[in-house]
Design an enzyme around this catalytic site. Structure first.
Site, PDB file in Angstrom:
ATOM      1  N   PRO A   2      32.864  72.966 -13.774  1.00 41.32           N
ATOM      2  CG  PRO A   2      33.817  71.571 -12.156  1.00 41.32           C
ATOM      3  CD  PRO A   2      33.253  71.583 -13.533  1.00 41.32           C
ATOM      4  CD  GLU A   3      34.764  78.064 -16.765  1.00 41.95           C
ATOM      5  OE1 GLU A   3      34.841  79.303 -16.694  1.00 41.95           O
ATOM      6  OE2 GLU A   3      34.601  77.447 -17.841  1.00 41.95           O
ATOM      7  CE  LYS A  60      39.214  76.974 -14.043  1.00 44.14           C
ATOM      8  NZ  LYS A  60      39.798  76.515 -15.306  1.00 44.14           N
ATOM      9  NE  ARG A 264      39.904  73.462 -23.606  1.00 43.75           N
ATOM     10  CZ  ARG A 264      39.959  73.831 -22.328  1.00 43.75           C
ATOM     11  NH1 ARG A 264      41.054  74.376 -21.850  1.00 43.75           N
ATOM     12  NH2 ARG A 264      38.946  73.628 -21.532  1.00 43.75           N
TER      13      ARG A 264
END
Length: 274
Positions: A2-3, A60, A264
């Site tokens: 979820p962004e 978010k 990342r």
DNA sequence: AACGGAACCTGAAAGC
DNA sequence: TGCTTTCAGGTTCCGT
């Protein structure tokens, strides 16, 4: 994962399921979703008989505004809000359950979160909003992206642009996927120092991010109330380059590369992102 | 002070 | 076949 677009979808769903209802019963099945030391029983007690006034989003984070107090909900990596009937069985990984009534309609709204990176933070009346909420930078949908302001902010950051975009005080709601997609759209190498971007490049980046957000939002509209995250088994990958390492760049056809940047995974085109 | 890396989690997939 | 390792990424914390 979820962004911003996925959390905005959650906000719209919660607005139809939860806003303007009365909480008859709340349950918390795993204390790890709460802040350290907060007891499920005290949250359950505080939520009972509250009226839900509104559901808001910044970045978010979701803010569920009650007649007394509010709840901050973060979906972490695997969190989802789902609506069902009050007689429905518990779902796998169900962590929170809110049984509500609006007029004659009863509904049971569940928060499921396999990996428990999500948060559910109750803030009492007269207490300030949590710092994670107040420290957020401009939200691309709520506030828009001001190119001059962003350019100025980036000019003071030495770190590479990609990890800088993941800093929620720079822009709210950008995650690894949006950062990856936005930088590709703007033809910017994710390793470039943030302060080296020209105003023109920042403008292209703002447009690329906005376009990626809008694309995700319109795809979600076709998906219905419960959306699938790209990391879930069997999920389709709707993104332009995220998760497409090794395949040809859609713009220049050279193979997409993947590297770890500030911890990342980062997909990019070494040929047309400069 | 800024930055990198680990920790928090779980399950799927890859490696051996 | 079956066990072990790696990987995924949002956020926070810790050490350099």
């Amino acid at each position: 994962v979820p962004e911003l677009p996925e959390v905005d979808h959650a906000r719209r769903m919660l607005d139809t399921w939860l806003a303007r209802t009365h909480i008859e019963k709340a349950q918390v099945f795993d204390a790890r979703i709460l802040d350290e030391g907060v007891k499920p029983a005290s949250v359950v007690r505080a939520l009972r008989d509250r009226h839900v006034e509104a559901i808001e989003r910044r970045g978010k984070w979701l803010r569920i505004v009650l007649d007394e107090g509010r709840v901050f909900s973060h979906l972490g990596m695997t969190g989802k809000w789902v609506s069902g009937g009050v007689r429905d069985d518990a779902l796998p990984f169900e962590r929170i359950r809110l049984d509500v009534i609006a007029g004659r309609t009863r509904r049971s709204v569940r928060y499921v979160d396999q990996r428990l990176f999500g948060r559910f933070v109750l803030v009492r009346r007269d207490k300030p909003d949590i710092e994670a909420w107040t420290s957020l930078g401009p939200d691309p949908l709520v506030d828009g992206i001001d190119v001059d302001e962003l350019h100025e902010k980036l000019s003071r950051r030495k770190l590479a642009i990609k990890p800088t975009l993941l800093d929620q005080t720079v822009l709210a709601g950008i995650g690894n996927i949006l950062a990856t997609e936005g930088l590709h759209a703007a033809r910017i190498d994710p390793r470039r120092s943030a302060r080296d971007l020209s105003r023109k490049e920042v403008s292209a980046l703002a447009r690329g991010l906005r376009r990626s957000i809008d694309t995700s939002l319109s795809l979600q509209e076709q998906e219905g109330p419960v959306i699938t995250y790209v990391e879930e088994p069997g999920a389709e990958n709707p993104f332009t380059i995220y998760g497409h390492e090794g395949t040809p760049c859609p713009r220049c056809r050279k193979p997409l590369a993947k590297m770890i940047l500030a911890g990342r995974g980062t997909v990019f085109c070494a040929h047309c992102q400069r």
